[in-house]
Scaffold this active site. Structure first.
Site, short mmCIF file in Angstrom:
data_model
loop_
_atom_site.label_atom_id
_atom_site.label_comp_id
_atom_site.label_asym_id
_atom_site.label_seq_id
_atom_site.Cartn_x
_atom_site.Cartn_y
_atom_site.Cartn_z
N ASP A 28 2.46 65.53 -14.47
CA ASP A 28 3.40 64.42 -14.38
C ASP A 28 3.96 64.13 -15.77
OD1 ASP A 28 4.80 62.24 -13.51
OD2 ASP A 28 3.07 60.94 -13.26
N SER A 181 -3.23 68.47 -15.31
CA SER A 181 -3.07 67.17 -14.69
C SER A 181 -2.53 67.30 -13.26
CB SER A 181 -2.17 66.30 -15.58
OG SER A 181 -2.13 64.97 -15.15
N MET A 182 -1.37 66.70 -12.97
CA MET A 182 -0.79 66.82 -11.63
C MET A 182 -0.40 68.26 -11.33
SD MET A 182 2.26 64.58 -9.82
CE MET A 182 3.65 65.66 -10.20
N ASP A 347 -11.16 60.81 -19.12
CA ASP A 347 -10.43 61.38 -20.26
C ASP A 347 -9.36 60.43 -20.79
OD1 ASP A 347 -8.35 61.53 -18.43
OD2 ASP A 347 -8.19 63.72 -18.46
N HIS A 379 -6.50 62.80 -22.31
CA HIS A 379 -5.89 63.57 -21.24
C HIS A 379 -4.78 64.50 -21.73
CE1 HIS A 379 -4.83 64.27 -17.03
NE2 HIS A 379 -3.57 64.01 -17.32
#
Length: 428
Positions: A28, A181-182, A347, A379
């Site tokens: 994202d 991530s996403m 994270d 992250h």
């Protein structure tokens, strides 16, 4: 003796530069977006009504007042409750540059400033130290991250073609998918749509970096107060455009990892659990609450029960960074003020239960699921951490060494010596 010697050297020569190609799937906010404006009027007199293509994301200059009001108008989406899909604001056209290349996922801000760093350090190390070539053996698969997987059928067709093309131009060597991530759940959804035969042929491994497998409480916080990208120059209150994005709905805490009774938001008069969030959205935003509720319904059925990818998995993430577990509003502050936060392990963006959800696949698939946990890397910052990048590089180079050994052994036993001395080898 001579035949065996020729076989050995021919095999070594033809396999020495074999590598598993890598495709990077961003998360994202991890893809550039370009926009072109053509409308009769804007909400603000100082905003342009007509432009050529320009950088919409990431464009820090446009995210500072007063330009930010124009930027937010242009980047937000409109939800259609009949078609259950989203579109750009009227008069705004967007496109995602760089598919198949790496430049648009290395730097989100084309100026190359640090705030826009993304996969740049990883790509640099793989090209410098592991013989990867941009656009050939390491490639990017950017997409419109504002939308969730239910609106990305065309993207999934494109990435399937990219995998097959990359496999072919790299001497029929299976591909390593790296999702951040996403991007990890986008990759998982893509793999759900492919046959096992296809995956066995084209995919070597899935490497997830900070995969948001089960959602995150941070998404609740972003809906409530926005996200300033950890920049001191940006105001969260001015960055509420993600309320219009199905991707934010997709990242809300999943029922597979948050119980019905766990309180996520505390206020003076009411507490909200995961199942109560529909009321929370409406209380926070009369404009976007109803559409967020519908988008959550649209996305919660995408990966029910977190199905296994049925490919080899390397699940990599960080830990020991304060991560929001609960929003707590002081008396008289809800919903207009920023809440206080209760933190847990994660994270800094994704909660630990979500990061580690990939381990459930050890009981669901025959392919191995490996796990590596780092400490105190946030992250996004993990993508620039030297220890993590070295680990990732070694992981990939080890896969390449195994490939060469395997092909070398197979071809060493199957080199055909032609009468004229030519050596014919085909790599599978």
């Amino acid at each position: 003796m001579f035949t065996h010697l020729v076989s050995f050297f021919a095999s070594a020569f033809l396999t020495k530069d074999l590598i598993h190609p890598v495709i990077l799937v961003p998360g994202d906010g991890g893809s550039q977006i370009e926009a072109r404006i053509n409308r009769s009027e804007s909400l603000h007199f100082w905003c342009y009504d007509h432009t050529d293509w320009y950088d919409l994301w990431l464009n820090i200059e446009q995210m500072i007042p007063p330009a930010i009001s124009c930027w937010e108008e242009n980047i937000r989406l409109r939800y259609n409750p009949v078609t259950r899909t989203t579109d750009n604001t009227v008069g705004v056209e967007t496109r995602i540059p760089g598919f198949g290349h790496t430049h648009s996922v290395e730097f989100l801000d084309k100026s190359g400033r640090s705030v826009g760093y993304y996969f740049a350090d990883i790509v640099k190390q793989l090209t410098n130290d592991a013989s990867y070539v941009r656009g050939k053996s390491i490639r990017g698969a950017p997409y419109d991250f504002r939308k969730a997987g239910n609106e990305h059928d065309e993207y999934f067709r494109k990435i399937k073609g990219l995998v097959e093309e990359t496999y072919k131009i790299n001497r029929n060597v299976p591909v390593i998918l790296v999702g951040h991530s996403m991007g990890a759940i986008m990759t998982l959804q893509f793999l759900q749509g492919q046959s096992q035969e296809w995956k066995d042929k084209y995919i070597r491994s899935l490497i997830s970096l900070a995969g948001v497998w089960g959602g995150t409480v941070d998404a609740v916080k972003v809906f409530a107060v926005g996200d300033n990208l950890k920049s001191r120059f940006l105001s969260e209150k001015s960055l509420l455009w993600q309320r219009s994005c199905p991707s934010l709905a997709w990242l809300m805490p999943s029922k597979d990892f948050w119980s019905d009774g766990e309180i996520l938001v505390e206020t003076e008069h009411r507490n909200y659990t995961r199942v109560d969030l529909k009321h929370f959205y409406n209380s926070v935003s009369e404009e976007y609450g109803p559409s967020m509720n519908l988008m959550v319904k649209d996305t919660e059925k995408l990966l029910p029960g977190l199905p296994s990818p049925n490919v080899e998995v390397h699940c990599i993430h960080s830990s020991m960074v304060d991560t929001i577990e609960k929003l707590v509003y002081s008396p008289g502050t809800f919903p207009s003020s920023e809440p206080n936060y209760v933190y847990g392990d994660g994270d800094g963006t994704v909660n630990m239960r979500s990061l580690m959800a990939c381990l459930s696949w050890r009981e669901k698939q025959s392919q191995p699921v490996y796990h590596k946990k780092f400490e105190k890397l946030d992250h996004l910052g993990m993508l620039r951490d030297r220890e993590l990048i070295n680990y990732l590089t070694k992981l990939i180079t080890n896969m390449n060494s195994e490939l060469r050994e395997k092909i070398g052994e197979e071809q060493g036993n199957n080199v055909e010596m032609e009468v004229d001395g030519d050596v014919n080898i085909e790599v599978y």
